[in-house]
Design a protein around this motif. Sequence first.
Motif, PDB file in Angstrom:
ATOM      1  N   GLY A 189       0.801  -1.207   0.000  1.00 34.33           N
ATOM      2  CA  GLY A 189       0.000   0.000   0.000  1.00 34.33           C
ATOM      3  C   GLY A 189       0.836   1.259   0.000  1.00 34.33           C
ATOM      4  N   ASP A 190       0.178   2.390  -0.232  1.00 33.51           N
ATOM      5  CA  ASP A 190       0.890   3.656  -0.256  1.00 33.51           C
ATOM      6  C   ASP A 190       1.192   4.120   1.168  1.00 33.51           C
ATOM      7  OD1 ASP A 190      -1.438   4.814   0.806  1.00 33.51           O
ATOM      8  OD2 ASP A 190      -2.121   5.545  -1.138  1.00 33.51           O
ATOM      9  N   ARG A 192      -0.144   6.206   3.088  1.00 35.62           N
ATOM     10  CA  ARG A 192      -1.285   6.436   3.976  1.00 35.62           C
ATOM     11  C   ARG A 192      -1.902   5.122   4.459  1.00 35.62           C
ATOM     12  NH1 ARG A 192      -3.255  11.776   3.910  1.00 35.62           N
ATOM     13  NH2 ARG A 192      -1.996  13.109   2.584  1.00 35.62           N
ATOM     14  N   THR A 193      -1.192   4.052   4.262  1.00 38.34           N
ATOM     15  CA  THR A 193      -1.578   2.757   4.807  1.00 38.34           C
ATOM     16  C   THR A 193      -0.401   2.203   5.595  1.00 38.34           C
ATOM     17  OG1 THR A 193      -0.830   1.546   2.852  1.00 38.34           O
ATOM     18  CG2 THR A 193      -3.122   2.293   2.870  1.00 38.34           C
ATOM     19  N   ASP A 194      -0.681   1.317   6.522  1.00 38.64           N
ATOM     20  CA  ASP A 194       0.355   0.751   7.384  1.00 38.64           C
ATOM     21  C   ASP A 194       0.029  -0.705   7.653  1.00 38.64           C
ATOM     22  OD1 ASP A 194       2.335   0.231   9.239  1.00 38.64           O
ATOM     23  OD2 ASP A 194       1.385   1.356  10.856  1.00 38.64           O
ATOM     24  N   GLU A 195       0.604  -1.585   6.859  1.00 40.64           N
ATOM     25  CA  GLU A 195       0.343  -3.012   7.014  1.00 40.64           C
ATOM     26  C   GLU A 195       0.956  -3.569   8.293  1.00 40.64           C
ATOM     27  OE1 GLU A 195       0.178  -1.615   2.939  1.00 40.64           O
ATOM     28  OE2 GLU A 195       1.881  -1.669   4.343  1.00 40.64           O
ATOM     29  N   THR A 196       2.025  -2.924   8.775  1.00 38.77           N
ATOM     30  CA  THR A 196       2.747  -3.436   9.939  1.00 38.77           C
ATOM     31  C   THR A 196       2.099  -3.019  11.256  1.00 38.77           C
ATOM     32  OG1 THR A 196       4.819  -3.407   8.706  1.00 38.77           O
ATOM     33  CG2 THR A 196       4.977  -3.424  11.099  1.00 38.77           C
ATOM     34  N   GLY A 197       1.720  -1.760  11.380  1.00 40.88           N
ATOM     35  CA  GLY A 197       1.174  -1.225  12.622  1.00 40.88           C
ATOM     36  C   GLY A 197       2.172  -0.402  13.400  1.00 40.88           C
ATOM     37  N   HIS A 198       3.450  -0.635  13.144  1.00 41.74           N
ATOM     38  CA  HIS A 198       4.509   0.072  13.877  1.00 41.74           C
ATOM     39  C   HIS A 198       4.456   1.575  13.623  1.00 41.74           C
ATOM     40  CE1 HIS A 198       8.758   1.237  14.766  1.00 41.74           C
ATOM     41  NE2 HIS A 198       8.677   0.279  15.670  1.00 41.74           N
ATOM     42  N   GLY A 199       4.376   1.963  12.342  1.00 38.54           N
ATOM     43  CA  GLY A 199       4.411   3.383  12.002  1.00 38.54           C
ATOM     44  C   GLY A 199       3.235   4.165  12.552  1.00 38.54           C
ATOM     45  N   THR A 200       2.049   3.556  12.547  1.00 42.36           N
ATOM     46  CA  THR A 200       0.855   4.237  13.071  1.00 42.36           C
ATOM     47  C   THR A 200       1.009   4.524  14.554  1.00 42.36           C
ATOM     48  OG1 THR A 200      -0.572   3.241  11.408  1.00 42.36           O
ATOM     49  CG2 THR A 200      -1.636   4.015  13.416  1.00 42.36           C
ATOM     50  N   HIS A 201       1.485   3.549  15.312  1.00 42.08           N
ATOM     51  CA  HIS A 201       1.667   3.735  16.750  1.00 42.08           C
ATOM     52  C   HIS A 201       2.732   4.788  17.027  1.00 42.08           C
ATOM     53  CE1 HIS A 201       2.215   2.712  21.011  1.00 42.08           C
ATOM     54  NE2 HIS A 201       1.059   2.071  20.930  1.00 42.08           N
ATOM     55  N   VAL A 202       3.860   4.718  16.307  1.00 48.69           N
ATOM     56  CA  VAL A 202       4.931   5.693  16.472  1.00 48.69           C
ATOM     57  C   VAL A 202       4.423   7.106  16.178  1.00 48.69           C
ATOM     58  CG1 VAL A 202       7.086   6.505  15.412  1.00 48.69           C
ATOM     59  CG2 VAL A 202       6.853   4.108  16.098  1.00 48.69           C
ATOM     60  N   ALA A 219       2.568  13.896  21.843  1.00 49.94           N
ATOM     61  CA  ALA A 219       3.373  14.832  22.623  1.00 49.94           C
ATOM     62  C   ALA A 219       3.369  16.226  22.009  1.00 49.94           C
ATOM     63  CB  ALA A 219       4.804  14.312  22.739  1.00 49.94           C
ATOM     64  N   GLY A 220       3.224  16.307  20.687  1.00 47.99           N
ATOM     65  CA  GLY A 220       3.231  17.609  20.019  1.00 47.99           C
ATOM     66  C   GLY A 220       1.899  18.318  20.005  1.00 47.99           C
ATOM     67  N   LEU A 221       0.851  17.703  20.550  1.00 49.46           N
ATOM     68  CA  LEU A 221      -0.499  18.259  20.669  1.00 49.46           C
ATOM     69  C   LEU A 221      -1.073  18.698  19.326  1.00 49.46           C
ATOM     70  CD1 LEU A 221      -2.685  18.782  22.811  1.00 49.46           C
ATOM     71  CD2 LEU A 221      -1.923  21.150  22.854  1.00 49.46           C
ATOM     72  N   GLY A 222      -0.631  19.853  18.814  1.00 47.10           N
ATOM     73  CA  GLY A 222      -1.163  20.370  17.554  1.00 47.10           C
ATOM     74  C   GLY A 222      -0.219  20.207  16.381  1.00 47.10           C
ATOM     75  N   CYS A 223       0.849  19.456  16.560  1.00 47.94           N
ATOM     76  CA  CYS A 223       1.839  19.347  15.485  1.00 47.94           C
ATOM     77  C   CYS A 223       1.284  18.584  14.285  1.00 47.94           C
ATOM     78  CB  CYS A 223       3.117  18.684  15.987  1.00 47.94           C
ATOM     79  SG  CYS A 223       2.955  16.958  16.474  1.00 47.94           S
ATOM     80  N   ARG A 224       1.913  18.771  13.149  1.00 49.93           N
ATOM     81  CA  ARG A 224       1.523  18.056  11.929  1.00 49.93           C
ATOM     82  C   ARG A 224       2.697  17.230  11.423  1.00 49.93           C
ATOM     83  NH1 ARG A 224      -1.089  21.699   7.597  1.00 49.93           N
ATOM     84  NH2 ARG A 224       0.647  23.098   8.039  1.00 49.93           N
ATOM     85  N   MET A 225       2.374  16.262  10.578  1.00 50.17           N
ATOM     86  CA  MET A 225       3.362  15.255  10.199  1.00 50.17           C
ATOM     87  C   MET A 225       3.669  15.240   8.711  1.00 50.17           C
ATOM     88  SD  MET A 225       2.220  11.927  12.427  1.00 50.17           S
ATOM     89  CE  MET A 225       0.579  11.922  11.707  1.00 50.17           C
ATOM     90  N   LEU A 226       4.921  14.919   8.417  1.00 50.04           N
ATOM     91  CA  LEU A 226       5.383  14.534   7.091  1.00 50.04           C
ATOM     92  C   LEU A 226       5.687  13.045   7.189  1.00 50.04           C
ATOM     93  CD1 LEU A 226       7.753  17.553   6.826  1.00 50.04           C
ATOM     94  CD2 LEU A 226       5.890  17.189   5.213  1.00 50.04           C
ATOM     95  N   VAL A 227       4.906  12.224   6.503  1.00 44.42           N
ATOM     96  CA  VAL A 227       5.012  10.776   6.628  1.00 44.42           C
ATOM     97  C   VAL A 227       5.820  10.214   5.464  1.00 44.42           C
ATOM     98  CG1 VAL A 227       3.720   8.605   6.691  1.00 44.42           C
ATOM     99  CG2 VAL A 227       2.839  10.630   7.884  1.00 44.42           C
ATOM    100  N   TYR A 228       6.845   9.411   5.775  1.00 44.70           N
ATOM    101  CA  TYR A 228       7.651   8.750   4.750  1.00 44.70           C
ATOM    102  C   TYR A 228       7.616   7.245   5.020  1.00 44.70           C
ATOM    103  CZ  TYR A 228       9.146  13.475   3.888  1.00 44.70           C
ATOM    104  OH  TYR A 228       9.140  14.817   3.612  1.00 44.70           O
ATOM    105  N   LYS A 229       6.900   6.540   4.153  1.00 47.63           N
ATOM    106  CA  LYS A 229       6.833   5.092   4.286  1.00 47.63           C
ATOM    107  C   LYS A 229       8.092   4.500   3.675  1.00 47.63           C
ATOM    108  CE  LYS A 229       3.722   1.178   3.549  1.00 47.63           C
ATOM    109  NZ  LYS A 229       2.377   0.770   3.094  1.00 47.63           N
ATOM    110  N   SER A 230       8.844   3.782   4.469  1.00 52.41           N
ATOM    111  CA  SER A 230      10.154   3.309   4.054  1.00 52.41           C
ATOM    112  C   SER A 230      10.239   1.794   4.119  1.00 52.41           C
ATOM    113  CB  SER A 230      11.232   3.924   4.967  1.00 52.41           C
ATOM    114  OG  SER A 230      12.499   3.380   4.712  1.00 52.41           O
ATOM    115  N   ASP A 231      11.068   1.222   3.235  1.00 54.21           N
ATOM    116  CA  ASP A 231      11.372  -0.207   3.360  1.00 54.21           C
ATOM    117  C   ASP A 231      12.553  -0.421   4.305  1.00 54.21           C
ATOM    118  OD1 ASP A 231      13.648   0.481   1.930  1.00 54.21           O
ATOM    119  OD2 ASP A 231      12.956  -0.393   0.052  1.00 54.21           O
ATOM    120  N   LEU A 232      12.997   0.676   4.924  1.00 54.41           N
ATOM    121  CA  LEU A 232      14.055   0.692   5.931  1.00 54.41           C
ATOM    122  C   LEU A 232      15.414   0.266   5.372  1.00 54.41           C
ATOM    123  CD1 LEU A 232      12.177  -0.560   9.107  1.00 54.41           C
ATOM    124  CD2 LEU A 232      12.402   1.748   8.207  1.00 54.41           C
TER     125      LEU A 232
END
Length: 563
Positions: A189-190, A192-202, A219-232
């Motif tokens: 998936g792209d 905006r999907t998380d097959e593992t679950g690790h990234g969503t929790h993090v 912890a950032g309350l109102g912060c926003r994210m730049l998400v990079y799905k990686s094969d590590l």
Amino acid sequence: MPGPTRQRGGTLTVLALFAMVLGPAPTATASTATGRVLVTLDRPAGSAEGPRATAAAVRALTARAGARATGIAVPHLDTVVVRPPAGVGPAAFASRLRALPGVAHAEAEQRHTPRFVPDDPALVTPEPRASPDTPLQWWVARTGLFAAWDVTRGEGARVAVIDTGVDAAHPDFAGRIIDAVDLDDRGGGDARTDETGHGTHVASMACAAGDDGIGITGAGLGCRMLVYKSDLSDSSIARAIVAAADAGAHAITMSFGTDGRQPAARVLVEALRYAVDQGAVPVAAAADEPVQEQGDPSNVLQPTGTGPDITQGLGLSVTAANFVDERASFAGFGSQISLAAYGAFNVSGGPRGLFGAFPGQTTELERGGLFDAGCSCRATLNGDDRYAYLQGTSMATPIVAAVAALVRDLNPDLSVAEVVRLLKETARRPAGTGWTAELGWGIVDAGAAVTAARALDRAAPTSRLRRPGRPRDGRLTLRWTSADRAPARLTASGVARVELWRSANGRPARRIASSRTGSARVRVARGSRYAFYTVAVDRAGNREAPPPRPDTRVRVPAREPRR
């Protein structure tokens, strides 16, 4: 390790030599290897050929020679990823490439693994197993976040999350994802999907939407994210780091690493340095084992032996603390540790992890597809089962990254080095103690960090001379105004003094007075021309820059006018 020193060679020469070395060689592939080789080209100085064009040329020639360029290139760093032909080991292939003129560096690529490694299928229970006065997110108050949020809600803070993707449909991420980029070349998936679950929790530990009446808060309350799905892989991580820095991330959270048996890939080290140069604070998870070698990228940010020196470190290496403020039993320790954050309850009878967001579908964490055993970590909150309890340095790291982003957003004049030191200085530890091998400089304290950042004045004061009257009896009275106005939410240190500078008859200006008052009386000579300006200095040592033109000019007549 870097190859021997070589002369720069033209692109055609480099590519031709690529084709010459693609012969068979013994296979030598480590268990953590991707089977590919990272190749950084040493392009000629002044070459008009861009990195993308160079990478394309390498792909074409290696394909004709029986190998193929693959994976994710890092154009900013002139690095491409090459898969050797059948029967050629990546280490041996990299060794041959390093001997070529025009190849700056070549090394076998590694694949990192998420820091969270479940040690039991029943990591948590559906309900908190703690005293009645302990909330699900008990770590929020203990991290000093309520005090931090009194100063800043983090609306302008940006955290880059490099991980296994994020379930963007989760209600706790509504309106919090600026961009999601897929850098996982294994398919699936792209971003905006998380097959593992690790990234969503993090991601939820950092920037789950707060103060919205739904679920949890990050912890950032109102912060926003730049998400990079990686094969590590090294290349995927490096490209994500560079992209995050270019996109204006205040902090980058990386909950993964290697075992440290091989040196960090050069492209990864250079990407981290690039991020720091762009103003992003890199934060990486220490090992999820009680070992002193944390692996990269953690050991790049806080190299061996540097932890006890508060002035050292490219970024922050984070270990995990538990409910009783001790190092979690599974977490790394030693001289590569910068500080700690909560990553586990780790007390008998309590929940096995931190409560955070989780994807809606069944994950690899639950099936055991990525780790040794599946976890029974899913939990329910108000009838919604898109939550889970996970423990690890993976959970501690995004908390620190979010605090760093709060500080960078609050006081953008601070450098990355200043933010890194500030978080170490303000971390919570027993009175009279400094760095320890167990928790580094202590457990991150967001309230203390934000309070300290608020008082760090890096903005210069201002001053302005008023137009003077006529000189009398060979003297001239000069008056000025000055101010030290801090940006919103910051505290100005205040004007300490104002220097008066004078140029006489076109000569270079020199300082003639330094005063805490708003005026000075100076001598002037008949028939002379003067130019004056002021320079304010505040109590933090910030100096106002000299003006491009003098504040005022004065011409003293050869004779004083009659009274």
